[in-house]
Design a protein around this motif. Structure first.
Motif, PDB file in Angstrom:
ATOM      1  N   ALA A  34      -5.309   1.762   4.379  1.00 44.52           N
ATOM      2  CA  ALA A  34      -6.586   1.949   4.452  1.00 44.52           C
ATOM      3  C   ALA A  34      -7.015   2.584   5.653  1.00 44.52           C
ATOM      4  N   SER A  35      -8.319   2.686   5.932  1.00 38.61           N
ATOM      5  CA  SER A  35      -8.881   3.522   7.055  1.00 38.61           C
ATOM      6  C   SER A  35      -8.344   2.829   8.316  1.00 38.61           C
ATOM      7  N   ALA A  82      -3.007  -8.462   0.694  1.00 43.94           N
ATOM      8  CA  ALA A  82      -2.863  -8.893   2.163  1.00 43.94           C
ATOM      9  C   ALA A  82      -2.911  -7.717   2.955  1.00 43.94           C
ATOM     10  N   GLU A  83      -3.625  -7.942   3.945  1.00 42.41           N
ATOM     11  CA  GLU A  83      -3.459  -6.651   4.957  1.00 42.41           C
ATOM     12  C   GLU A  83      -2.216  -7.203   5.925  1.00 42.41           C
ATOM     13  N   MET A  84      -1.645  -6.078   6.696  1.00 37.23           N
ATOM     14  CA  MET A  84      -0.508  -6.253   7.316  1.00 37.23           C
ATOM     15  C   MET A  84      -1.124  -6.649   8.769  1.00 37.23           C
ATOM     16  N   GLY A 135      -8.097   4.176   0.579  1.00 35.47           N
ATOM     17  CA  GLY A 135      -8.228   4.579   2.085  1.00 35.47           C
ATOM     18  C   GLY A 135      -9.783   4.751   2.513  1.00 35.47           C
ATOM     19  N   ALA A 136     -10.509   4.479   1.587  1.00 37.03           N
ATOM     20  CA  ALA A 136     -11.910   4.496   1.874  1.00 37.03           C
ATOM     21  C   ALA A 136     -12.260   3.158   2.515  1.00 37.03           C
ATOM     22  N   TRP A 137     -11.316   2.031   2.665  1.00 40.72           N
ATOM     23  CA  TRP A 137     -11.809   0.822   2.818  1.00 40.72           C
ATOM     24  C   TRP A 137     -11.336   0.342   4.206  1.00 40.72           C
ATOM     25  N   LYS A 138     -11.953  -0.638   4.897  1.00 41.56           N
ATOM     26  CA  LYS A 138     -11.220  -1.238   6.052  1.00 41.56           C
ATOM     27  C   LYS A 138     -10.281  -2.289   5.343  1.00 41.56           C
ATOM     28  N   GLY A 177      -5.330   0.668   8.828  1.00 40.02           N
ATOM     29  CA  GLY A 177      -4.237   0.141   8.692  1.00 40.02           C
ATOM     30  C   GLY A 177      -3.665  -0.259   7.277  1.00 40.02           C
ATOM     31  N   TRP A 178      -2.440  -0.963   7.182  1.00 39.61           N
ATOM     32  CA  TRP A 178      -1.924  -1.097   6.049  1.00 39.61           C
ATOM     33  C   TRP A 178      -2.473  -2.341   5.029  1.00 39.61           C
ATOM     34  N   ILE A 179      -2.288  -2.369   3.979  1.00 36.65           N
ATOM     35  CA  ILE A 179      -2.781  -3.453   2.992  1.00 36.65           C
ATOM     36  C   ILE A 179      -1.685  -3.266   1.691  1.00 36.65           C
ATOM     37  N   ARG A 180      -1.274  -4.570   1.269  1.00 39.07           N
ATOM     38  CA  ARG A 180      -0.499  -4.568   0.108  1.00 39.07           C
ATOM     39  C   ARG A 180      -1.407  -5.254  -0.962  1.00 39.07           C
ATOM     40  N   LEU A 181      -1.340  -4.506  -2.222  1.00 36.47           N
ATOM     41  CA  LEU A 181      -1.842  -5.031  -3.625  1.00 36.47           C
ATOM     42  C   LEU A 181      -0.742  -5.522  -4.301  1.00 36.47           C
ATOM     43  N   HIS A 182      -0.927  -6.619  -4.814  1.00 38.09           N
ATOM     44  CA  HIS A 182      -0.019  -7.244  -5.818  1.00 38.09           C
ATOM     45  C   HIS A 182      -0.622  -7.238  -7.159  1.00 38.09           C
ATOM     46  N   THR A 183      -0.113  -6.518  -8.124  1.00 37.49           N
ATOM     47  CA  THR A 183      -0.831  -6.438  -9.355  1.00 37.49           C
ATOM     48  C   THR A 183       0.185  -6.497 -10.536  1.00 37.49           C
TER      49      THR A 183
END
Length: 469
Positions: free
Chosen positions: A108-109, A163-165, A144-147, A111-117
């Motif tokens: 993300a803009s 979940a954000e890291m 990338g456009a999000w916090k 830091g890292w985030i994980r998507l579980h899909t």
């Protein structure tokens, strides 16, 4: 070769205490083999300790009616590490992919985030916020456009999983991290119902454990999904329990079914329909153990809350799983192992320690598997207590609390890598599954006179009738 594995013994001692086991029984546990999975945290010790705890529970149950010492339980650390990854080796066929094409870590803009899909409805929730994408490249641009915090909140609010890291420190200071830190590893709640089901005495000679198949004759109703709950019930099936897994009509998890349905029969029921509800009530009323991993309010909303379960099944051993803990603002939040590793700081700690430029989680879904074997141990310990009192028990566990258990025992890890797998590590006989033949990694837990054995090969969800054998 038997070796002194002090970190694994320390973790086992802590887990066994949380399970309410007799401290003297710990002397029966031993570990063999050296080496560890490559990780900043002691994953192999977690695998060894939790499988040993479940084995000790079986050993203790076998001796409930005698004064003899529990049989020795020996855990092969190397094989335990393999079972924490994938136990099945297909012959001439390939299992479905474990992960959805757009599941994963994104930058993300800030830091890292994980998507579980993996579940279709979880993917739709993410795409409701980020738009539909066929591959990770398109999804990465949208993320990338999000916090990261704002995106996590938005996806969770529409029923998705993200979940954000966070760092270890930020999780420790987070309201949910604080809440989980105050929870026990295994939360026990004795039931006040009076039941003699399962007691063994002269006037009521019902079920007693068999020395060679200690759980034979016990009925386990399995309402779990990937991965912890299915690992727990697979363990119970190994020692003779009749495990019946129940799924809704449309649910599937093809990436893991071939590995985790070993030893079980799998049926489907729609608990929104009266006919299926009646079948479920009959199954529950004659079950000894219920293992469930739905969110805490799910069974309540279906009309099968804890009071109803107690009424329908006096003496029930009720073992339940949650992702993020049972108290705090995230109690009941959707979650999976990979998300919990991001939230609790594990993935960030791995990244910092290794000098990587992206999240570095544990090499296996260790929170799932470790919690699963603790759940199995809790189920067996609950049966042991029921033999004494005739009353049911409830045990609650969570992935986030198991993460804390791992973090609390974060000693310098063994840097010796586990030896590579060889053909000798596999069972000599084939498993005849619906998909084709396969071999299993040899079982890591050894007890004199008590061999793990599964009555059924892995099978698709919904392939059996909703009835006990």
């Amino acid at each position: 070769m038997s070796v002194n594995q002090q970190p694994a013994h320390t973790m086992l001692s802590s887990a066994w205490s949380a399970l309410g086991g007799d401290p003297a029984t710990l002397d029966a546990a031993a570990f063999v083999e050296v080496g560890a999975l490559p990780a900043f945290f002691p994953v192999t010790d977690l695998a060894s300790a939790t499988m040993a705890a479940a084995g000790l529970a079986i050993s203790e149950l076998r001796n409930h009616a005698s004064s003899a010492s529990p049989a020795a339980v020996t855990v092969d650390r190397r094989l335990a590490s393999m079972w924490f990854h994938w136990s099945q080796r297909p012959i001439g066929w390939t299992p479905p992919a474990t992960w959805d094409p757009i599941a994963g870590d994104y930058l993300a803009s800030d830091g890292w985030i994980r998507l579980h899909t993996n579940a279709p409805h979880h993917r739709k929730a993410a795409e409701r916020i980020l738009g539909e994408h066929q591959d990770k490249a398109g999804m990465a641009k949208a993320v990338g456009a999000w916090k990261k915090a704002e995106l996590e909140h938005a996806i969770v609010d529409v029923g998705g999983c993200a979940a954000e890291m966070r760092s270890l420190i930020s999780w420790a200071d987070h309201p949910q991290g604080i809440a989980v830190a105050s929870e026990p590893l295994v939360h026990w709640q004795p039931m006040q119902d009076e039941s003699r089901r399962g007691q063994s005495n002269d006037s009521d000679p019902l079920w007693t454990p068999d020395a060679t198949r200690p759980l034979h004759g016990l009925r386990v109703l399995d309402l779990t999904r990937v991965l912890a709950g299915p690992a727990a019930t697979r363990f119970l099936a190994a020692y003779g329990a009749d495990v019946l897994r129940i799924d809704p009509p449309t649910w599937d998890e093809p990436g893991v079914v071939t590995d985790l349905t070993l030893g079980k029969r799998c049926a489907r029921l729609d608990l929104h329909k009266q006919h299926d509800r009646a079948i479920f009530e009959k199954l529950l009323s004659t079950a000894d153990i219920l293992v469930h991993g739905y969110r805490p309010d799910a069974l309540e909303r279906l009309g099968f809350g804890i009071e109803t379960r107690r009424r329908l099944a006096p003496g029930l051993i009720d073992v339940c799983l949650d992702a993020y803990g049972w108290t705090g603002p995230w109690a009941g939040r959707r979650g999976f192992d990979s998300l919990v590793q991001m939230s609790t700081g594990i993935a960030d700690a791995g990244m910092q320690a290794s000098g990587a430029d992206k999240p570095k989680p544990l090499p296996v879904q260790a929170l799932d598997h470790g919690t699963g074997y603790l759940m199995a141990a809790a189920a067996v310990r609950g049966i042991a207590e029921r033999l004494k009192t005739g009353r049911g028990m409830q045990a609650r566990l969570s992935l986030a609390r198991t993460a804390k258990f791992l973090l609390d025992h974060a000693t310098p890890n063994d840097t010796t890598p586990i030896a590579a797998e060889t053909p000798a590590d596999l069972d000599p006989w084939p498993e005849h599954t619906t998909w084709g033949e396969a071999r299993r990694v040899r079982w890591p837990v050894a007890m004199d006179g008590c061999e793990a054995k599964w009555n059924y090969a892995a099978s698709p969800l919904g392939s059996s009738p909703a009835e006990w054998v």
